[in-house]
Enzyme design. Structure first.
Site, PDB file in Angstrom:
ATOM      1  N   HIS A  25       0.843  -1.203   0.000  1.00 18.45           N
ATOM      2  CA  HIS A  25       0.000   0.000   0.000  1.00 18.45           C
ATOM      3  C   HIS A  25       0.877   1.252   0.000  1.00 18.45           C
ATOM      4  CE1 HIS A  25      -4.312  -1.251   0.930  1.00 18.45           C
ATOM      5  NE2 HIS A  25      -3.661  -2.356   0.634  1.00 18.45           N
ATOM      6  N   ASP A 127      -5.000   6.355   2.757  1.00 18.61           N
ATOM      7  CA  ASP A 127      -5.239   4.942   2.491  1.00 18.61           C
ATOM      8  C   ASP A 127      -6.614   4.519   3.013  1.00 18.61           C
ATOM      9  OD1 ASP A 127      -3.413   2.391   1.720  1.00 18.61           O
ATOM     10  OD2 ASP A 127      -4.931   1.838   3.207  1.00 18.61           O
TER      11      ASP A 127
END
Ligand code: UDP
Length: 504
Positions: A25, A127
């Protein structure tokens, strides 16, 4: 090769990025930040020291190139029992440490919110694992763009599972069912789908529900993909979710254009000597003759699987590079010695090269000797492999990887399945051991001749060409970014106008 910027259009925009703390990520969100900075957006990335170490050299290089980008480092809190510097969830993170890392992150939430207030960005990019940030952005009256990770096909398939529950209508875990409502006829088995769809009151299912709600309330989602890869699923996803999304990909190809960007990407340091070792070895090999085998940043196969891979590679008869995590001495049951023996043997026969730990994947993939990739279908690797025009053996393990396999094998026709049958939780691999003969067979199909192979290579080459066009002026991802920057600019102008009206 130079890629033009979306000239001048974003010079007034200021963004704050908050990436998650696992490499798969972290890496793409940093790359998305770097893409925005390439277009003149002022970018600040908030992270903790150990995570900053993974990408800081690329930020320094971009800053030296004149891009307005920097890292704001926040100290990770001390948590009882968590060793100092353990701030990332990756292959080396002991499973019992993950909850402590999450605890540290939740302590940081207040500080992150305060930084958003202090920095006064025009928009934030955060995120999916920070669902609270949608409210933080709303409080500031600015858009939150969410990075959801994964593919459109995975999100569409998971939506199909939630909506129609086809997996509850079969008699056994191995009986296949159709995923209803999708652009293609895709079949899966219950054993291939994530636990959260099967286990009642699953904690992750609850977390995903909150994430999905925050996604719907966000200004839109950013993807690291490009339209030509899975456009039908992009359309489907936008319709069923009712949200906006923009493609920025392939992100890695867009920002990592020079040798140092590629070599140091995603890792603090590359061991000079080892780098030369694999390079010299690859240079001695024929074009398209070597298979690259790597299972991403989170992989921790049990000993039995490592042994099968070693034998499978040898039995395939093809030359290979295998990226293996060094066995922790405290947990070594003899596999370490087996692997060292294996390394000596394949070095002796000149059939293989073992890279211990972290490989400079981007540089390896573009070497002309590489002819195919064995992958766990992590989407970063998939995009990098497509960009390099290489077909894949698909070996999904966890997360959304079984859905990605459907894209590669059934939709795009660029993958050969190894025959992986069972979805596992991260770090619980080993419920299913893929056998050496299946590994050797899949590699044989991938690297051998034959019409199907020619067709796979033709298809992946066309996608690679499309990927390269996508990030050039006029390309799909370029236009997507250009449109988004225009939107964000006009939102900012509206805000300034409202303020002026209020003063007048
Ligand atoms: N990677 C790398 N060297 C390694 C292992 C991984 O450079 O030895 C990079 C790879 O290029 C990719 C990322 O780490 O960008 C892994 O992401 P992916 O989505 O493929 O898998 P995950 O780590 O999520 O399982």
């Amino acid at each position: 090769m130079g890629v033009a910027g979306v000239d001048g259009e974003a010079e007034m925009l200021k963004a704050t990025f908050l990436p998650f703390i696992s490499p798969s990520h972290l890496i793409p969100v940093i790359e998305i930040g770097r893409i925005f900075a390439m277009q003149g957006v002022d970018v600040t990335i908030i992270t903790t020291p150990a995570n900053a170490a993974v990408f800081q050299s690329s930020i320094d290089r971009d800053s030296n190139r004149g891009h307005s980008i920097r890292t704001h480092v926040v100290k990770f809190p001390q948590i009882d029992g968590l060793p100092e510097g353990m701030e990332s969830i990756n292959a080396s993170t002991p499973k019992d440490m993950a909850p402590k890392i999450y605890e540290g992150l939740s302590i940081l939430e207040g500080q992150f919110r305060q930084l958003f207030r202090d920095m006064q960005p025009d928009f934030i990019v955060t995120d999916m694992f920070y669902p609270w940030s949608v409210d933080a952005a709303a409080d500031l009256g600015i858009p939150r763009l969410i990075y959801v990770g994964g593919t459109y096909i995975a999100h569409s398939a998971m939506d199909s599972l939630e909506r129609f529950a086809p997996h509850t209508k079969v008699d056994s875990d191995d009986q296949s069912f159709l995923l209803p409502g999708l652009p293609h006829k895709l079949e899966m088995t219950r054993s291939q789908i994530p636990d959260r769809f099967k286990v009642p009151n699953d904690a992750y299912a609850y977390q995903m529900k909150i994430i999905k709600e925050s996604e719907k309330r966000s200004y839109g989602s950013l993807f690291k993909n490009f339209y030509e890869l899975e456009g039908a699923y992009e359309e489907h996803y936008k319709t069923v979710m009712g949200t906006k999304s923009w493609n920025m990909g392939p992100v890695s190809a867009w920002v990592n254009q020079d040798a140092s960007d590629k070599a140091e990407r995603g890792h603090a340091k590359v061991e000079e000597e080892k780098e030369q070792g694999w390079l010299t070895w690859l240079d001695s090999k024929k074009e398209n003759s070597v298979v690259y085998v790597c299972f991403g940043s989170m992989n921790n196969f049990p000993a039995a699987q490592l042994v099968e891979i070693a034998h499978g590679l040898e039995e395939s008869g093809h030359d290979f590079i295998w990226v293996v995590k060094k066995i922790d001495e405290s947990q070594d049951d003899g596999t370490g010695a087996f692997l060292e023996e294996f390394e000596k043997r394949v070095q002796g026969s000149n059939k293989g090269y073992v890279i211990w730990g972290w490989a400079p994947q981007l540089v390896i993939l573009e070497h002309p000797a590489i002819g195919g990739v064995v992958t766990h279908c992590g989407m970063n690797t998939v995009l990098e492999t497509v960009d390099a025009a290489l077909p894949m053996v698909t070996w999904p393990l966890f997360a959304e990887q079984f859905f990605n396999e459907k894209l590669l094998v059934d939709v795009l026709g660029i993958g050969v399945p190894v025959g992986s049958k069972k979805w596992s939780n991260w770090n619980e691999f080993g419920n299913e051991i893929v056998k050496r003969e299946d590994i050797a067979k899949a590699i044989g199909l991938l690297m051998g001749g034959g019409e199907e192979n020619v067709e796979r290579r033709r298809k992946v080459k066309a996608l690679s060409d499309a990927a390269k066009k996508a990030i050039q002026p006029g390309g799909s991802s370029y236009n997507s970014l250009k449109g988004l920057i225009q939107e964000l600019k006009s939102l900012k102008l509206q805000k300034v106008d409202r303020k002026m009206e209020a003063v007048a």
